[in-house]
Motif scaffolding. Sequence first.
Motif, short mmCIF file in Angstrom:
data_model
loop_
_atom_site.label_atom_id
_atom_site.label_comp_id
_atom_site.label_asym_id
_atom_site.label_seq_id
_atom_site.Cartn_x
_atom_site.Cartn_y
_atom_site.Cartn_z
N UNK A 267 57.44 70.15 55.94
CA UNK A 267 57.42 71.34 56.78
C UNK A 267 56.37 72.34 56.30
N UNK A 268 56.25 72.49 54.97
CA UNK A 268 55.20 73.37 54.43
C UNK A 268 53.83 72.91 54.92
N UNK A 269 53.63 71.61 54.90
CA UNK A 269 52.35 71.07 55.32
C UNK A 269 52.10 71.32 56.79
N UNK A 270 53.11 71.07 57.62
CA UNK A 270 52.95 71.29 59.05
C UNK A 270 52.73 72.76 59.39
N UNK A 317 58.77 79.02 56.08
CA UNK A 317 59.47 78.04 55.26
C UNK A 317 60.64 78.67 54.52
N UNK A 318 60.57 79.96 54.23
CA UNK A 318 61.67 80.64 53.53
C UNK A 318 62.89 80.82 54.43
N UNK A 319 62.71 80.69 55.74
CA UNK A 319 63.82 80.83 56.68
C UNK A 319 64.50 79.50 56.97
N UNK A 320 64.01 78.42 56.35
CA UNK A 320 64.59 77.09 56.54
C UNK A 320 65.40 76.73 55.30
#
Length: 411
Positions: A267-270, A317-320
């Motif tokens: 997800x970070x990458x996307x 990403x911090x919200x996932x």
Amino acid sequence: MTSPTHRSRPARRHGSRQPDHPVIRVGVMIVAGVMGFVLAGYTVFAYLIEDRFDARDNSALINDVEESAGPEDTDAGNDLNILLMGSDTREGDNADNNGDVGGMRNDTTIIAHISADRSRVEMISIPRDLQVQISDCTLFDGTEVKGWFGDFNIAFSNGGQQGDAAEAAACTINTVQDMTGIAIDHWAVVDFTGFQDMVDAIGGIPMCITSDISSKKAHLYIDAGPQLLDGKTALAYARLRTAEEGGVSGSDLQRITRQQELLRQTMRTLLGKNILTDTDQITQFVKAMAGSMTMDEDLGSLEYLEGLAWSLRGVSIDDIVFATVPWEYTEDDLNVIATDDAETMWEQLRNDEPLTVDAEGDASSEWDTGHDDSTTESPSASTSASASASATPDATDESSVVDDLLAECDY
């Protein structure tokens, strides 16, 4: 168990105008820039004759046209629960990854909860060995499959006995809804080959591997430290359960920990991919995803996905949040059962509240001491600050990605 509440969705409506695609918008800007250079040559000429034009401002007399602020989320105001299932089929290209074994299985099941205000996403893993009551289900031809008490992933296998992913998903959804009281709004099944292709399409996934791993069964041989995993290696890492080296306990709970970190880094990458400069990679990713997934009709609708994606544009990403169903071992230490905290988790999801409970530990050392007495650190992956959106992998410069990870990778 509380029965799942089935929600009705509002009918889809079309906005008055869809927003420009980013690539199209940039194209328009380029054309405008070129035109600007051309028109600059006429500046003096225009200055000489502009006082001859009859210029009047009548904007106050013209009615405004309300334009759509973006693609419409037809489920706006409702929280959503999407069941994600990894399919361990033994057919077609997947046979190369799984060997000659019949049937359909899913070793990965995640409830993705999207809050009604679209401010957070919770990803809850359900252990494959969780002991539950498997629900009865019906196949498309009317065949009824009776359930029984056993491993959670029996549900997918029951529904997939005729090789249909939609039937397998339906049986799993029935079991999840009966177990949790949560209504599943959407579902998707992704196969092994598709996952491998998706990773390759975005240039690999940067990971921090905490110890050397050697596994004949998983065909995985990887050194500790910062690594850029290609599709084949990422798939082997996600499926890893036994190893000759690396402190792998054999526990599905330990594997869930690795899978969650792999998904987090994916997800970070996307999120870090710039669609204006990496359109080829994004296009290949979408093609790989579309060609390897079976899903409900809404998730298969571009209009619906555009609306949902637009409403989630502020999520970082911090919200996932990743979590696992709270569990404890059975008396024989071979399987797990849900604890009382699991019901707290289900209630929070039903009420669309942030999660306050999670599974304790990943079973990396205490599981089945007869199989693994070592105290070697398990080969989990640690999150690296440099593996964030600002340091996503570039297929043409793998060394820079690994170098960036090296400063932060703790192994």
